[in-house]
Design an enzyme around this catalytic site. Structure first.
Site, PDB file in Angstrom:
ATOM      1  N   ASP A  64       0.852  -1.200   0.000  1.00 11.19           N
ATOM      2  CA  ASP A  64       0.000   0.000   0.000  1.00 11.19           C
ATOM      3  C   ASP A  64       0.882   1.241   0.000  1.00 11.19           C
ATOM      4  O   ASP A  64       2.032   1.186   0.455  1.00 11.19           O
ATOM      5  CB  ASP A  64      -0.842   0.068   1.288  1.00 11.19           C
ATOM      6  CG  ASP A  64      -1.704  -1.157   1.474  1.00 11.19           C
ATOM      7  OD1 ASP A  64      -2.036  -1.805   0.478  1.00 11.19           O
ATOM      8  OD2 ASP A  64      -2.024  -1.455   2.642  1.00 11.19           O
TER       9      ASP A  64
HETATM   10  N1  URA Z   1      -0.936  -5.937   4.110  1.00 15.51           N
HETATM   11  C1  URA Z   1      -1.463  -4.708   4.063  1.00 15.51           C
HETATM   12  O1  URA Z   1      -2.487  -4.436   4.666  1.00 15.51           O
HETATM   13  N2  URA Z   1      -0.825  -3.785   3.336  1.00 15.51           N
HETATM   14  C2  URA Z   1       0.320  -4.001   2.667  1.00 15.51           C
HETATM   15  O2  URA Z   1       0.851  -3.096   2.031  1.00 15.51           O
HETATM   16  C3  URA Z   1       0.853  -5.297   2.738  1.00 15.51           C
HETATM   17  C4  URA Z   1       0.216  -6.246   3.477  1.00 15.51           C
END
Ligand code: URA
Length: 244
Positions: free
Chosen positions: A112
């Site tokens: 993310d």
């Molecule tokens: N889980 C998440 O919630 N976000 C990420 O970026 C990776 C794993």
């Protein structure tokens, strides 16, 4: 010259063809079994025949297949960078942090925008598939800081699996838990890769994720790589990945 069996650079003929971008792994099997592939001038019909891409000459329908040059770059992604090469609206993308020659590489899985940590880039589709497809159960370790104190029963529910968007999460491991007055820092090891999985898992248990960082993916570790910096994989790391 016959294909050599005992050398370190050997890979299976089927893998070579799919890695060269000639076809998918499944198609490679069909192409080989239908006797369209030659190794050093001899037709080979066994997909697992070992070949050395640097020494052997492989032809499909008498056309020489060049072995592709692979590149593997590991980035310690900072918060605020989007994992994309295509989004024209993204303010900052992970490619802003990488060298020019990384243009043809793809991220192996996504982080993310707000997540930090280990992000691998490669043009080796076969390896990317192994690292991301759920059937290979590749572990990922995240460091997480959540708001509030994690209760033992919440930990236990998360470890056993909870229902997210109608589907139960696989078992996972939570460890190295440090609880303070209003937050908890911990490590979580999961082998699924559902979108925003860690945030959704804690969110479901009423814990907002304040900080998230991927520390490990399969045999790869961030180690001392600084935030925003990249490096190429070491030969040892490549060997471990290929052994997966
Ligand atoms: N889980 C998440 O919630 N976000 C990420 O970026 C990776 C794993």
């Amino acid at each position: 010259m016959k294909p050599s069996v005992n050398e370190v650079n050997n890979i299976r003929l089927q893998v070579f063809l799919s890695r060269s971008g000639v076809c998918s792994r499944r198609n490679a099997m069909d192409i080989i079994q239908s006797k369209r592939v030659s190794v050093n001038g001899q037709i080979v019909s066994e997909p697992s025949t070992p070949i050395n891409p640097e020494k052997d000459s492989i032809c499909v329908d008498k056309k020489l297949i060049k072995s592709k040059q692979y590149d593997y770059i590991l980035l310690n992604k900072p918060d605020g960078y989007t994992t994309t090469s295509k989004d024209p609206f993204a303010e900052k993308t992970v490619f802003d942090l990488l060298p020019k020659e990384s243009k043809g590489l793809n991220p192996v899985g996504r982080l993310d925008k707000e997540t930090e940590g280990l992000l691998l880039f490669t043009n080796d589709g076969d390896l990317a598939y192994k690292l991301t497809h759920p059937k290979f159960n590749i572990d990922k370790v995240y460091k997480v800081t959540i708001i509030g104190q994690l209760k033992p029963e919440t930990r236990s529910s998360l470890e056993k699996g909870i229902v997210l968007e109608g589907k139960k999460t696989a078992t996972c491991k939570i460890f190295d838990i440090r609880i303070s007055t209003n937050q908890t820092t911990l490590f979580i090891k999961i082998h699924e890769g559902r979108k925003r999985q860690v945030r959704l898992m804690f969110g479901k248990m009423k814990h907002f994720v304040r900080y998230l960082k991927r520390e490990e993916q399969g045999p790869l570790k961030l180690g001392s790589l600084k935030l925003g910096k990249w490096r190429r994989l070491t030969p040892q790391e490549l060997r471990s990945l290929r052994a997966l």
